[in-house]
Write a protein that holds these residues in place. Structure first.
Motif, PDB file in Angstrom:
ATOM      1  N   ALA A 266       0.831  -1.208   0.000  1.00 52.40           N
ATOM      2  CA  ALA A 266       0.000   0.000   0.000  1.00 52.40           C
ATOM      3  C   ALA A 266       0.862   1.254   0.000  1.00 52.40           C
ATOM      4  CB  ALA A 266      -0.933  -0.001   1.205  1.00 52.40           C
ATOM      5  N   THR A 267       1.888   1.283   0.835  1.00 52.07           N
ATOM      6  CA  THR A 267       2.760   2.461   0.866  1.00 52.07           C
ATOM      7  C   THR A 267       3.466   2.648  -0.468  1.00 52.07           C
ATOM      8  OG1 THR A 267       4.529   1.127   1.867  1.00 52.07           O
ATOM      9  CG2 THR A 267       3.113   2.361   3.354  1.00 52.07           C
ATOM     10  N   ALA A 268       3.638   1.565  -1.223  1.00 52.72           N
ATOM     11  CA  ALA A 268       4.272   1.673  -2.544  1.00 52.72           C
ATOM     12  C   ALA A 268       3.411   2.462  -3.524  1.00 52.72           C
ATOM     13  CB  ALA A 268       4.552   0.273  -3.102  1.00 52.72           C
ATOM     14  N   LEU A 269       2.116   2.609  -3.230  1.00 51.89           N
ATOM     15  CA  LEU A 269       1.215   3.368  -4.109  1.00 51.89           C
ATOM     16  C   LEU A 269       1.285   4.874  -3.853  1.00 51.89           C
ATOM     17  CD1 LEU A 269      -1.994   1.113  -3.925  1.00 51.89           C
ATOM     18  CD2 LEU A 269      -0.145   1.033  -5.612  1.00 51.89           C
ATOM     19  N   HIS A 270       1.922   5.258  -2.759  1.00 52.15           N
ATOM     20  CA  HIS A 270       2.020   6.674  -2.404  1.00 52.15           C
ATOM     21  C   HIS A 270       2.708   7.463  -3.520  1.00 52.15           C
ATOM     22  CE1 HIS A 270       2.404  10.127   0.270  1.00 52.15           C
ATOM     23  NE2 HIS A 270       3.699  10.197  -0.030  1.00 52.15           N
ATOM     24  N   ASN A 271       2.022   8.519  -4.017  1.00 49.96           N
ATOM     25  CA  ASN A 271       2.568   9.310  -5.124  1.00 49.96           C
ATOM     26  C   ASN A 271       2.055  10.746  -5.025  1.00 49.96           C
ATOM     27  OD1 ASN A 271       3.231  10.497  -7.626  1.00 49.96           O
ATOM     28  ND2 ASN A 271       3.246   8.499  -8.635  1.00 49.96           N
ATOM     29  N   PRO A 272       2.781  11.600  -4.292  1.00 52.97           N
ATOM     30  CA  PRO A 272       2.334  12.994  -4.120  1.00 52.97           C
ATOM     31  C   PRO A 272       2.152  13.736  -5.433  1.00 52.97           C
ATOM     32  CG  PRO A 272       4.053  12.453  -2.540  1.00 52.97           C
ATOM     33  CD  PRO A 272       3.981  11.303  -3.503  1.00 52.97           C
ATOM     34  N   ALA A 273       2.964  13.402  -6.438  1.00 49.22           N
ATOM     35  CA  ALA A 273       2.848  14.079  -7.732  1.00 49.22           C
ATOM     36  C   ALA A 273       1.491  13.838  -8.376  1.00 49.22           C
ATOM     37  CB  ALA A 273       3.965  13.618  -8.663  1.00 49.22           C
ATOM     38  N   GLN A 274       0.882  12.695  -8.058  1.00 52.42           N
ATOM     39  CA  GLN A 274      -0.452  12.377  -8.566  1.00 52.42           C
ATOM     40  C   GLN A 274      -1.551  12.768  -7.573  1.00 52.42           C
ATOM     41  OE1 GLN A 274      -0.275   8.160  -9.321  1.00 52.42           O
ATOM     42  NE2 GLN A 274       1.041   8.374 -11.122  1.00 52.42           N
ATOM     43  N   GLY A 275      -1.159  13.364  -6.452  1.00 53.52           N
ATOM     44  CA  GLY A 275      -2.131  13.715  -5.423  1.00 53.52           C
ATOM     45  C   GLY A 275      -2.661  12.511  -4.679  1.00 53.52           C
ATOM     46  N   PHE A 276      -1.920  11.404  -4.727  1.00 54.87           N
ATOM     47  CA  PHE A 276      -2.359  10.133  -4.131  1.00 54.87           C
ATOM     48  C   PHE A 276      -1.502   9.865  -2.900  1.00 54.87           C
ATOM     49  CE2 PHE A 276      -3.164   5.593  -3.776  1.00 54.87           C
ATOM     50  CZ  PHE A 276      -4.452   5.440  -4.283  1.00 54.87           C
ATOM     51  N   HIS A 277      -2.050  10.144  -1.718  1.00 57.97           N
ATOM     52  CA  HIS A 277      -1.270  10.109  -0.483  1.00 57.97           C
ATOM     53  C   HIS A 277      -1.715   8.954   0.408  1.00 57.97           C
ATOM     54  CE1 HIS A 277       0.279  14.227  -1.235  1.00 57.97           C
ATOM     55  NE2 HIS A 277      -0.921  14.417  -1.780  1.00 57.97           N
ATOM     56  N   VAL A 278      -0.824   8.015   0.643  1.00 57.36           N
ATOM     57  CA  VAL A 278      -1.094   6.921   1.575  1.00 57.36           C
ATOM     58  C   VAL A 278      -0.576   7.361   2.934  1.00 57.36           C
ATOM     59  CG1 VAL A 278      -0.696   4.498   2.130  1.00 57.36           C
ATOM     60  CG2 VAL A 278      -0.928   5.211  -0.266  1.00 57.36           C
ATOM     61  N   MET A 279      -1.511   7.599   3.873  1.00 56.66           N
ATOM     62  CA  MET A 279      -1.194   8.290   5.118  1.00 56.66           C
ATOM     63  C   MET A 279      -1.031   7.360   6.323  1.00 56.66           C
ATOM     64  SD  MET A 279      -1.393  11.363   3.827  1.00 56.66           S
ATOM     65  CE  MET A 279      -1.512  12.514   5.186  1.00 56.66           C
ATOM     66  N   ASN A 280      -1.140   6.039   6.111  1.00 56.98           N
ATOM     67  CA  ASN A 280      -1.072   5.080   7.209  1.00 56.98           C
ATOM     68  C   ASN A 280      -2.268   5.231   8.150  1.00 56.98           C
ATOM     69  OD1 ASN A 280       1.398   3.911   6.306  1.00 56.98           O
ATOM     70  ND2 ASN A 280       2.498   5.652   7.155  1.00 56.98           N
ATOM     71  N   TRP A 281      -2.062   4.946   9.432  1.00 61.01           N
ATOM     72  CA  TRP A 281      -3.159   4.883  10.400  1.00 61.01           C
ATOM     73  C   TRP A 281      -3.527   6.278  10.885  1.00 61.01           C
ATOM     74  CZ3 TRP A 281      -3.139   5.515  15.967  1.00 61.01           C
ATOM     75  CH2 TRP A 281      -4.305   5.050  16.591  1.00 61.01           C
ATOM     76  N   ALA A 282      -4.816   6.506  11.071  1.00 56.46           N
ATOM     77  CA  ALA A 282      -5.286   7.796  11.573  1.00 56.46           C
ATOM     78  C   ALA A 282      -5.465   7.713  13.081  1.00 56.46           C
ATOM     79  CB  ALA A 282      -6.605   8.172  10.913  1.00 56.46           C
ATOM     80  N   GLU A 283      -4.799   8.577  13.799  1.00 53.90           N
ATOM     81  CA  GLU A 283      -4.934   8.610  15.252  1.00 53.90           C
ATOM     82  C   GLU A 283      -6.378   8.891  15.656  1.00 53.90           C
ATOM     83  OE1 GLU A 283      -3.780   8.355  19.201  1.00 53.90           O
ATOM     84  OE2 GLU A 283      -2.468   8.045  17.457  1.00 53.90           O
ATOM     85  N   ASP A 284      -7.042   9.755  14.905  1.00 50.92           N
ATOM     86  CA  ASP A 284      -8.443  10.100  15.170  1.00 50.92           C
ATOM     87  C   ASP A 284      -9.186  10.103  13.838  1.00 50.92           C
ATOM     88  OD1 ASP A 284     -10.904  11.267  15.714  1.00 50.92           O
ATOM     89  OD2 ASP A 284     -10.096  12.686  17.170  1.00 50.92           O
ATOM     90  N   ALA A 285      -9.884   8.994  13.563  1.00 56.35           N
ATOM     91  CA  ALA A 285     -10.556   8.843  12.272  1.00 56.35           C
ATOM     92  C   ALA A 285     -11.619   9.912  12.056  1.00 56.35           C
ATOM     93  CB  ALA A 285     -11.181   7.455  12.162  1.00 56.35           C
ATOM     94  N   LEU A 286     -12.342  10.267  13.116  1.00 56.16           N
ATOM     95  CA  LEU A 286     -13.391  11.271  12.963  1.00 56.16           C
ATOM     96  C   LEU A 286     -12.810  12.650  12.685  1.00 56.16           C
ATOM     97  CD1 LEU A 286     -15.930  10.233  15.748  1.00 56.16           C
ATOM     98  CD2 LEU A 286     -15.962   9.669  13.311  1.00 56.16           C
ATOM     99  N   GLN A 287     -11.618  12.913  13.204  1.00 59.08           N
ATOM    100  CA  GLN A 287     -10.991  14.213  12.954  1.00 59.08           C
ATOM    101  C   GLN A 287     -10.594  14.354  11.496  1.00 59.08           C
ATOM    102  OE1 GLN A 287      -7.461  15.064  12.317  1.00 59.08           O
ATOM    103  NE2 GLN A 287      -8.199  17.185  12.106  1.00 59.08           N
TER     104      GLN A 287
END
Length: 432
Positions: A266-287
């Motif tokens: 999944a992290t291999a799909l991270h591509n900021p140039a394409q606006g595709f950001h794999v952010m890992n786990w969210a500390e606060d999903a609702l936030q």
């Protein structure tokens, strides 16, 4: 009326709950909270190891007792505990421990918590795999989403998973189902008596404050535990088909993808140039959900109802999903966003919701209405308690009328008992 202090509940979990990692654990926590509010004495046990994000059950007043598979130590434990109700979290726990519960606490009400119909999810996954191999058009899945209940049944009926899962439903006195669609499938196609099932969807308290304003939000969002196969497939479909179509219309668009247990693939799909950001786990999903303008849930297979979509509604975040994502979630109420079947339409609807404030606000209003009419804990919590109490009172009749379940328990539990005892002896011999 059974006095609250007299009711002792044992919950046998497939895992220790991680409500910030999965909707399944979130639903278990909601049930635990309802039982606690009733004043019942709860013990939570699991043969699983402790996960990274497990909830602190002891802080809630719940007893934690680890247990082992294929070990007679459980017999002494449950005999001493003598619960009035045993709740199995997922059918595999009933397979493993059901015969021991019946042997040592025959009068305990046996309840199964089914976060989704796993054999249905598995069958849909297999159909998707066949579809992806057999068609040149892998972006429009209208035909896949249009399966009738009978077709679903025919695909499931011959599988080992369905036979194991449905047998477990029969062996229990009551099964909690989050999806009305799955209840109808079980009743109409598998011929399970309706009185053995109870609709208990995700249960939430309605938000009291105003959600973040349209102008204060930015970007698109997808969220989901990467260990759950439908979520990983959704990310792949986003990456390969949907997101490029969004960027055609919004070249500067950004998609933030959050999920527990993010694997290297999944992290291999991270591509900021394409606006595709794999952010890992969210500390606060609702936030993070409250900060996003549009939630994207392109689920091509799955079952149950979707925690990420309930979270989106709680945060006033419009969503775009598929018929699988919306299944059993809105009844006759308007959908708080859009439901689509193709990558092109999915992208178009996401962009429109992102750009059109009027439509965005309408979707937000629909979300609040939907939550109020279908997901309030203040409605479903008391209904669950009432059903459990009624089943306790009528347990003898429930079991007498459920002859199929009695027959399955007689045969399956004997075989499971002998296998478990053989494994225990083998393990003891190996360690000595």
């Amino acid at each position: 009326m059974i006095e609250p202090h007299a009711t002792k509940v044992l919950v046998i979990g497939y895992v220790w709950p991680e409500p910030r990692s999965s909707a399944a654990s979130g639903h278990v926590m909601q049930i635990l909270e309802v039982l606690l509010q009733q004043g019942w004495d709860i013990t939570f046990s699991s043969p699983a190891g402790f996960g990274e994000q497990r909830a602190d059950l002891t802080a809630m007043g719940i007893h934690e007792v680890p247990i082992e598979l294929n070990n007679s130590s459980f017999d002494a434990f449950i005999s001493e505990l003598a619960p009035d109700i045993v709740l199995f979290d997922q059918f595999m726990m009933e397979e493993q421990f059901g015969w021991r519960v019946e042997k040592h606490c025959p009068d305990a009400l046996r309840v199964l918590e089914s976060c989704d119909l796993q054999s249905l999810r598995h069958g849909r996954h297999q159909r998707l795999k066949v579809r992806l191999k057999g068609s040149e058009d892998n972006n429009d899945f209208s035909d896949l989403f249009a399966q009738a209940a009978r077709e679903e049944f025919e695909y499931m009926a011959d599988t080992d998973l369905a036979k194991r899962e449905i047998a477990s439903f029969y062996r229990c006195d009551l099964t909690l189902m989050v999806s009305e669609v799955e209840i109808e499938l079980l009743v109409e196609q598998f011929r399970i008596a309706r009185n053995l099932l109870h609709w208990c969807p995700l249960m939430v308290d309605l938000p009291t404050g105003a959600p973040a304003a349209y102008e204060d939000r930015a970007h698109f969002l997808h969220i989901g535990n990467f260990r759950h196969a439908p979520n990983w497939d959704a990310v792949l479909w986003l990456k390969t088909a949907i997101w490029p179509l969004v960027r055609e219309q919004l070249p500067g668009a950004q998609l933030h993808i959050y999920g527990a247990y993010t694997p290297p693939k999944a992290t291999a799909l991270h591509n900021p140039a394409q606006g595709f950001h794999v952010m890992n786990w969210a500390e606060d999903a609702l936030q993070v959900m409250s900060s996003a303008r549009v939630c994207m849930a392109p689920l091509r297979f799955g079952a149950g109802i979707k925690g990420k979509i309930v979270d989106a509604m709680l945060c006033g975040t419009p969503n775009v999903t598929t018929p699988v994502g919306a299944e059993a979630m809105h009844g006759d109420e308007a959908w708080p966003g859009a439901v689509t079947c193709s990558a092109r339409e999915f992208a178009n609807q996401a962009v429109q919701l992102h750009n059109d404030k009027t439509r965005w606000l309408d979707a937000q209003t629909h979300a609040h209405t939907l939550l109020a009419r279908r997901y309030q804990k203040s409605v479903h919590g008391p209904a669950l308690i009432q059903r459990l109490v009624e089943c306790q009172r009528d347990l003898a009749n429930i079991r007498r009328d459920n002859f199929t379940g009695s027959m399955l328990r007689h045969h399956q539990h004997k075989s499971t008992q002998y296998m478990a005892q053989w494994i225990e002896v083998k393990n003891r011999t190996h360690t000595t």
